[in-house]
Design a protein around this motif. Sequence first.
Motif, short mmCIF file in Angstrom:
data_model
loop_
_atom_site.label_atom_id
_atom_site.label_comp_id
_atom_site.label_asym_id
_atom_site.label_seq_id
_atom_site.Cartn_x
_atom_site.Cartn_y
_atom_site.Cartn_z
N MET A 60 0.84 -1.39 -0.16
CA MET A 60 0.22 0.07 -0.14
C MET A 60 0.72 1.40 0.07
N ILE A 61 0.49 2.04 -0.77
CA ILE A 61 1.16 3.41 -0.90
C ILE A 61 0.78 4.51 -0.02
N ARG A 62 1.44 4.97 0.97
CA ARG A 62 0.89 5.99 1.99
C ARG A 62 1.75 7.18 2.18
N THR A 63 3.03 7.08 1.73
CA THR A 63 4.05 7.96 1.82
C THR A 63 4.97 8.25 0.54
N LEU A 64 4.94 9.41 0.25
CA LEU A 64 5.47 10.04 -1.03
C LEU A 64 6.99 10.75 -0.72
N TYR A 65 7.98 10.10 -1.37
CA TYR A 65 9.06 11.31 -1.30
C TYR A 65 8.90 12.15 -2.38
N LEU A 66 9.21 13.44 -1.97
CA LEU A 66 8.84 14.44 -2.97
C LEU A 66 10.28 15.02 -3.56
N ALA A 67 10.69 14.36 -4.68
CA ALA A 67 12.00 14.46 -5.37
C ALA A 67 11.79 15.87 -6.42
N GLY A 68 12.91 16.52 -6.54
CA GLY A 68 12.96 17.70 -7.28
C GLY A 68 13.61 18.74 -6.97
N PRO A 69 13.90 19.56 -7.81
CA PRO A 69 14.71 20.86 -7.70
C PRO A 69 14.04 21.90 -6.91
N ASP A 70 12.77 21.64 -6.59
CA ASP A 70 12.11 22.42 -5.65
C ASP A 70 12.69 23.04 -4.52
N VAL A 71 13.64 22.29 -3.82
CA VAL A 71 14.64 22.41 -2.54
C VAL A 71 15.26 23.65 -2.93
N PHE A 72 15.52 24.10 -3.98
CA PHE A 72 16.30 25.32 -4.60
C PHE A 72 15.67 26.63 -4.98
N ARG A 73 14.33 26.43 -4.86
CA ARG A 73 13.54 27.63 -5.12
C ARG A 73 13.79 28.61 -4.03
N PRO A 74 13.44 30.01 -4.36
CA PRO A 74 13.55 31.01 -3.41
C PRO A 74 12.67 30.83 -2.26
N ASP A 75 11.61 30.07 -2.63
CA ASP A 75 10.45 30.02 -1.65
C ASP A 75 10.23 28.48 -1.41
N ALA A 76 11.24 27.84 -1.52
CA ALA A 76 11.30 26.31 -1.30
C ALA A 76 10.50 25.76 0.09
N ARG A 77 10.50 26.42 1.10
CA ARG A 77 9.88 25.79 2.35
C ARG A 77 8.24 25.99 1.95
N GLU A 78 7.72 27.24 1.31
CA GLU A 78 6.39 27.11 0.96
C GLU A 78 6.03 26.27 -0.02
N ARG A 79 6.91 26.10 -1.00
CA ARG A 79 6.73 24.93 -2.11
C ARG A 79 6.64 23.73 -1.52
N GLY A 80 7.43 23.32 -0.32
CA GLY A 80 7.24 22.09 0.12
C GLY A 80 5.93 21.91 0.77
N ARG A 81 5.55 23.00 1.50
CA ARG A 81 4.13 22.85 2.25
C ARG A 81 3.11 22.63 1.24
N MET A 82 3.20 23.46 0.26
CA MET A 82 2.13 23.15 -0.82
C MET A 82 2.07 21.67 -1.39
N LEU A 83 3.30 21.08 -1.68
CA LEU A 83 3.46 19.78 -2.30
C LEU A 83 2.83 18.73 -1.31
N LYS A 84 3.18 19.01 -0.08
CA LYS A 84 2.66 18.01 1.14
C LYS A 84 1.17 18.35 1.24
N ALA A 85 0.45 19.51 1.05
CA ALA A 85 -0.87 19.65 1.01
C ALA A 85 -1.59 19.03 -0.03
N LEU A 86 -0.76 19.03 -1.29
CA LEU A 86 -1.55 18.08 -2.29
C LEU A 86 -1.38 16.77 -2.30
N CYS A 87 -0.51 16.15 -1.53
CA CYS A 87 -0.39 14.91 -1.23
C CYS A 87 -1.46 14.65 -0.25
#
Length: 178
Positions: free
Chosen positions: A1-28
Amino acid sequence: MIRTLYLAGPDVFRPDARERGRMLKALCAEAGFEGLFPLDQEVPAHLTAPAAQAAWIYRANIALLERADAVLANLDFFRGPEPDSGTCFEVGYAVAKGKPVFGYIPEHGSFAQRIRQRHPQAIGADGVLDTQGWSIEEFGLPLNLMLSVPAPLVVGDARTALVQLVRYRDAREAAPTK
């Protein structure tokens, strides 16, 4: 069963990286998954040497990959006509571990077509070789075959890829077990 997703990508380098992470986690979360974003972890303050910080980040990201049931990867071009090299490593690591990987890219077209469209300065005069005379991979796939073959690639954004991942999860869960 798939419950957890590792969010890979260059998003960690964005100026708004933490906000982007929160948004991706909310989508998940909307799709019924827990998103694991690399920047959710903080490098310990006592690690001040860049090499020690890098080693800590590597180990922490590997631990998140191990914890994840699958990977959602932003495979858009990054700093040139290729995806982020760290993301490529993470995709390969997940594939080697037998974890499903779903990648997303912003446009249709083969790898060569996408390079010609978005990075014409990288293409040689003949349109077949790059500016250094090296061949441009053309198998009709949207990325290098080592990414396109093992990972379904969705044209769109993270939300679009999550829709496909939900379909995949639901189909697997509905399939009879032997």
